[in-house]
Motif scaffolding. Sequence first.
Motif, PDB file in Angstrom:
ATOM      1  N   ARG A 179      24.342  -3.905 -11.966  1.00  0.00           N
ATOM      2  CA  ARG A 179      22.901  -3.869 -11.450  1.00  0.00           C
ATOM      3  C   ARG A 179      23.544  -2.271 -11.422  1.00  0.00           C
ATOM      4  O   ARG A 179      23.379  -1.864 -10.968  1.00  0.00           O
ATOM      5  CB  ARG A 179      22.535  -4.503  -9.690  1.00  0.00           C
ATOM      6  N   ARG A 239      20.459  -8.093  -2.265  1.00  0.00           N
ATOM      7  CA  ARG A 239      18.667  -7.427  -1.957  1.00  0.00           C
ATOM      8  C   ARG A 239      18.951  -6.229  -1.085  1.00  0.00           C
ATOM      9  O   ARG A 239      18.508  -5.784  -0.795  1.00  0.00           O
ATOM     10  CB  ARG A 239      18.106  -8.858  -1.708  1.00  0.00           C
ATOM     11  N   PRO A 261      20.805   0.862 -10.662  1.00  0.00           N
ATOM     12  CA  PRO A 261      21.422   1.732  -8.889  1.00  0.00           C
ATOM     13  C   PRO A 261      19.699   1.883  -8.900  1.00  0.00           C
ATOM     14  O   PRO A 261      19.006   2.812  -9.761  1.00  0.00           O
ATOM     15  CB  PRO A 261      21.509   2.933  -9.510  1.00  0.00           C
ATOM     16  N   ARG A 262      19.173   2.291  -7.597  1.00  0.00           N
ATOM     17  CA  ARG A 262      17.941   2.301  -7.634  1.00  0.00           C
ATOM     18  C   ARG A 262      17.876   3.778  -7.356  1.00  0.00           C
ATOM     19  O   ARG A 262      18.505   4.674  -7.148  1.00  0.00           O
ATOM     20  CB  ARG A 262      17.858   1.653  -5.984  1.00  0.00           C
ATOM     21  N   GLU A 280      20.681  -3.490  -1.381  1.00  0.00           N
ATOM     22  CA  GLU A 280      19.885  -2.716  -2.349  1.00  0.00           C
ATOM     23  C   GLU A 280      18.479  -1.713  -1.561  1.00  0.00           C
ATOM     24  O   GLU A 280      18.213  -0.561  -1.323  1.00  0.00           O
ATOM     25  CB  GLU A 280      19.065  -3.570  -3.414  1.00  0.00           C
ATOM     26  N   VAL A 332      22.296   2.699  -5.028  1.00  0.00           N
ATOM     27  CA  VAL A 332      23.391   1.821  -4.883  1.00  0.00           C
ATOM     28  C   VAL A 332      23.643   1.848  -6.020  1.00  0.00           C
ATOM     29  O   VAL A 332      22.314   1.282  -6.782  1.00  0.00           O
ATOM     30  CB  VAL A 332      23.357   0.990  -3.658  1.00  0.00           C
ATOM     31  N   GLU A 333      24.629   1.600  -6.592  1.00  0.00           N
ATOM     32  CA  GLU A 333      25.236   0.945  -7.635  1.00  0.00           C
ATOM     33  C   GLU A 333      25.986  -0.064  -7.101  1.00  0.00           C
ATOM     34  O   GLU A 333      26.950  -0.154  -6.595  1.00  0.00           O
ATOM     35  CB  GLU A 333      25.623   1.539  -8.402  1.00  0.00           C
ATOM     36  N   SER A 336      25.685   8.546  -6.345  1.00  0.00           N
ATOM     37  CA  SER A 336      25.143   7.063  -6.182  1.00  0.00           C
ATOM     38  C   SER A 336      26.120   6.100  -5.376  1.00  0.00           C
ATOM     39  O   SER A 336      27.813   6.657  -5.261  1.00  0.00           O
ATOM     40  CB  SER A 336      25.307   6.134  -7.483  1.00  0.00           C
TER      41      SER A 336
END
Length: 180
Positions: free
Chosen positions: A5, A52, A7-8, A55, A61-62, A33
Amino acid sequence: MTVRRAPRERATPASGRLQVVETGRPGPRSVRSFKILLAHDARAATCDALARTIEAILANVEIVDASSIDDALLASATERFDACLVCLDLPPAPLGGARLASELVDSDHPVVLVTRSLRWLPPDRPTLQQLPWIPPDAGASEITNALEAATSDCNSSVRTRSPLPGDVLGAPALRARARR
């Protein structure tokens, strides 16, 4: 096969979020990250809410999803993870998740168990009883406390970290799995 997913990315993280800061260099420090391995049964939606929530509470985060023991061992042998979350629903449940958690602990990875009760742990693995654990529907504070408990003693000068990406063929976790 692992599924990543993205990363944010945030310029300024919201208050109350954890950050991992590189501290090895003098001068300005960049935020890197936070990498988490999430080993769970991909056919069940049990851990979707957990992913969820992670995150939402961690900045940058990854999450690397692993849907089998082999996927998780390969990922842990080729990459460094800040924490490994192992769901006891990993097939064959609950022994698959318990075996994976044991192998990750033996290779010095910080592990958090994902389960509703520790009664599912096999009695022949007492070290797993000492690991932090959270339910799949854990809230932000429970996740934060478990991650802090799992990573608190992972100082690289005291305890070895997971192998570097170049050490794939000589990974002790893969050899240990072949013996069993």
